[in-house]
Scaffold this motif. Structure first.
Motif, short mmCIF file in Angstrom:
data_model
loop_
_atom_site.label_atom_id
_atom_site.label_comp_id
_atom_site.label_asym_id
_atom_site.label_seq_id
_atom_site.Cartn_x
_atom_site.Cartn_y
_atom_site.Cartn_z
N LYS A 15 0.85 -1.20 0.00
CA LYS A 15 0.00 0.00 0.00
C LYS A 15 0.88 1.24 0.00
O LYS A 15 0.63 2.20 -0.68
CB LYS A 15 -0.91 0.01 1.24
CG LYS A 15 -2.18 -0.76 0.99
CD LYS A 15 -3.16 -0.64 2.12
CE LYS A 15 -4.19 -1.74 1.96
NZ LYS A 15 -5.04 -1.94 3.11
N SER A 42 -11.20 -14.92 -0.90
CA SER A 42 -11.46 -13.49 -1.06
C SER A 42 -10.41 -12.68 -0.29
O SER A 42 -10.08 -13.00 0.85
CB SER A 42 -12.86 -13.20 -0.52
OG SER A 42 -13.16 -11.86 -0.71
N GLY A 43 -9.87 -11.67 -0.95
CA GLY A 43 -8.91 -10.77 -0.30
C GLY A 43 -7.47 -11.25 -0.36
O GLY A 43 -6.58 -10.59 0.19
N CYS A 44 -7.20 -12.39 -1.02
CA CYS A 44 -5.83 -12.93 -1.00
C CYS A 44 -4.91 -12.19 -1.98
O CYS A 44 -3.69 -12.35 -1.93
CB CYS A 44 -5.82 -14.43 -1.27
SG CYS A 44 -6.21 -14.87 -2.96
N GLY A 45 -5.48 -11.39 -2.89
CA GLY A 45 -4.62 -10.60 -3.78
C GLY A 45 -4.73 -10.93 -5.25
O GLY A 45 -3.89 -10.50 -6.05
N LYS A 46 -5.75 -11.66 -5.65
CA LYS A 46 -5.89 -12.07 -7.06
C LYS A 46 -6.11 -10.84 -7.96
O LYS A 46 -5.41 -10.66 -8.96
CB LYS A 46 -7.07 -13.03 -7.22
CG LYS A 46 -6.97 -14.28 -6.36
CD LYS A 46 -8.15 -15.21 -6.57
CE LYS A 46 -9.50 -14.67 -6.18
NZ LYS A 46 -9.68 -14.39 -4.73
N SER A 47 -7.06 -10.01 -7.59
CA SER A 47 -7.35 -8.84 -8.43
C SER A 47 -6.18 -7.86 -8.44
O SER A 47 -5.92 -7.22 -9.45
CB SER A 47 -8.61 -8.12 -7.95
OG SER A 47 -9.72 -8.97 -8.09
N MET A 48 -5.49 -7.75 -7.31
CA MET A 48 -4.32 -6.85 -7.26
C MET A 48 -3.23 -7.34 -8.21
O MET A 48 -2.52 -6.55 -8.81
CB MET A 48 -3.76 -6.78 -5.83
CG MET A 48 -4.55 -5.91 -4.93
SD MET A 48 -4.63 -4.21 -5.54
CE MET A 48 -6.17 -3.73 -4.83
N MET A 61 -0.26 2.74 -4.06
CA MET A 61 0.35 1.40 -4.06
C MET A 61 1.54 1.34 -5.01
O MET A 61 1.51 1.94 -6.08
CB MET A 61 -0.67 0.36 -4.51
CG MET A 61 -1.62 0.02 -3.41
SD MET A 61 -2.51 -1.47 -3.81
CE MET A 61 -3.80 -1.37 -2.60
N1 LIG Z 1 -8.20 0.24 -3.27
C1 LIG Z 1 -7.58 -0.43 -2.30
N2 LIG Z 1 -6.81 0.21 -1.41
C2 LIG Z 1 -6.19 -0.45 -0.42
N3 LIG Z 1 -6.24 -1.78 -0.25
C3 LIG Z 1 -6.98 -2.49 -1.12
C4 LIG Z 1 -7.70 -1.85 -2.19
N4 LIG Z 1 -8.34 -2.82 -2.89
C5 LIG Z 1 -8.06 -3.98 -2.27
N5 LIG Z 1 -7.24 -3.80 -1.22
C6 LIG Z 1 -6.71 -4.84 -0.32
O1 LIG Z 1 -5.80 -5.66 -1.05
C7 LIG Z 1 -5.91 -7.03 -0.65
C8 LIG Z 1 -6.08 -7.89 -1.88
O2 LIG Z 1 -7.33 -7.57 -2.50
P1 LIG Z 1 -7.81 -8.20 -3.89
O3 LIG Z 1 -8.89 -7.33 -4.40
O4 LIG Z 1 -6.63 -8.43 -4.75
O5 LIG Z 1 -8.40 -9.61 -3.39
P2 LIG Z 1 -9.03 -10.78 -4.27
O6 LIG Z 1 -8.19 -12.00 -4.07
O7 LIG Z 1 -9.22 -10.32 -5.66
O8 LIG Z 1 -10.44 -11.00 -3.54
P3 LIG Z 1 -11.91 -11.30 -4.16
O9 LIG Z 1 -11.96 -12.78 -4.43
O10 LIG Z 1 -12.83 -10.92 -3.04
O11 LIG Z 1 -12.10 -10.45 -5.38
C9 LIG Z 1 -7.07 -7.09 0.33
O12 LIG Z 1 -6.54 -7.17 1.63
C10 LIG Z 1 -7.80 -5.79 0.13
O13 LIG Z 1 -8.38 -5.36 1.33
#
Ligand SMILES: Nc1ncnc2c1ncn2[C@@H]1O[C@H](COP(=O)(O)OP(=O)(O)OP(=O)(O)O)[C@@H](O)[C@H]1O
Ligand code: NI
Length: 275
Positions: A15, A42-48, A61
């Motif tokens: 971050k 959910s939240g493990c970081g896939k979308s990031m 970030m």
């Molecule tokens: N805009 C943001 N600013 C700060 N932190 C964020 C932001 N978006 C997501 N995060 C954090 O980054 C981490 C990874 O989020 P991400 O969206 O990659 O999860 P994910 O694996 O895609 O989950 P899901 O299956 O729910 O989509 C989470 O801890 C989330 O809280």
């Protein structure tokens, strides 16, 4: 595996400089034409991870490491260079498919403009391509072309978004939870179309999902992610039957799957429960 198209090396996303890593030392490879699954809670970081590839990380970030597309490191490209790659070379379909089109401009017009932004086609040629790809996706091409996105069903908008990606013929298509907002039948259809597109264009697909059954059924290889780290990777069979990591075990233990026709998933002796 053939030549890697995308290689992520030791990707770290934070971050800000002081905070804990959201993604820690992530390594992943996608070869041309491969369908790769990226799964995890959910939240493990896939979308990031997807956002890092697309240079769409939010605000402050920052990303370290390497994201090699061919021999270019995407993390060191300028915004402008990146924008050129997006759509044309690397396509993305988001979870929030409604965001793929603005509600104030007709779907067809948006598709024509996007195609023309990435290729030297005339308006007439771009319209012909648009109608072709919409029909290819099993849509009533003329009607969808003239519609605003809010006049279409969720599945139709999602298919139009895929049609858009198909028109640009990307080498890599990133699909982030594309079926989450759809009913099962529409979701399956959307995945069928993505597979069809892959066969036709030879593009690679990174399928991000928390649906383990979907990953088993559709992908060539799977990466399992937990709290920002890849904890395991392998073919669907290996992940299903010979997983080593406790998290994968837990994940597999949660799966409830139907023995679908042609799913290629056979009942196993252990954790996956078929009903
Ligand atoms: N805009 C943001 N600013 C700060 N932190 C964020 C932001 N978006 C997501 N995060 C954090 O980054 C981490 C990874 O989020 P991400 O969206 O990659 O999860 P994910 O694996 O895609 O989950 P899901 O299956 O729910 O989509 C989470 O801890 C989330 O809280
Ligand atoms: Ni996500």
């Amino acid at each position: 595996m053939s030549e890697p198209l995308l290689t992520i090396e030791d990707l770290v996303v934070k971050k800000n400089k002081e905070s804990k890593a959201i993604i820690s030392r992530l390594n992943l490879q996608v070869a041309s034409g491969e369908m790769i699954g990226l799964i995890g809670e959910s939240g493990c970081g896939k979308s990031m991870t997807a956002r890092a590839i697309l240079n769409l990380l939010p605000g402050q970030m920052n990303a370290k490491g390497k994201i090699l597309y061919g021999n270019r490191n995407l993390l060191s490209l300028s915004r402008q260079e990146h924008r050129k790659l997006l759509g044309k070379e690397i396509g993305i379909i988001f979870q929030d498919y409604r965001g793929s089109f603005t509600p104030f401009i007709r779907v067809g017009k948006q598709m024509v403009e996007t195609i023309r932004a990435h290729s030297p086609l005339s308006k007439k040629e771009a319209k012909a391509v648009t109608l072709d790809v919409l029909a290819e996706m099993g849509l009533e091409a003329e009607r969808v072309y003239k519609s605003y996105s809010f006049q279409l069903s969720g599945g139709q908008v999602q298919r139009a978004a895929i049609a858009m990606s198909l028109a640009l013929k990307p080498s890599l298509l990133i699909c982030d939870e594309v079926t989450t907002a759809l009913d099962v039948m529409s979701g399956e259809k959307v995945l069928d179309y993505i597979e069809k597109m892959r066969k036709e264009t030879g593009c690679a697909v990174l399928l991000i999902t928390h649906d383990l059954t979907q990953a088993y059924k559709r992908t060539d290889r799977i990466y399992v992610m937990e709290q920002g780290e890849i904890v395991e990777s392998g073919t669907p069979e290996v992940i299903r039957c010979n997983h080593q990591h406790p998290f994968t075990k837990k994940l597999c233990g949660c799966v409830l799957a139907l023995p679908g026709e042609g799913s290629g998933v056979q009942p196993t002796r252990e954790k996956v429960i078929f009903i």
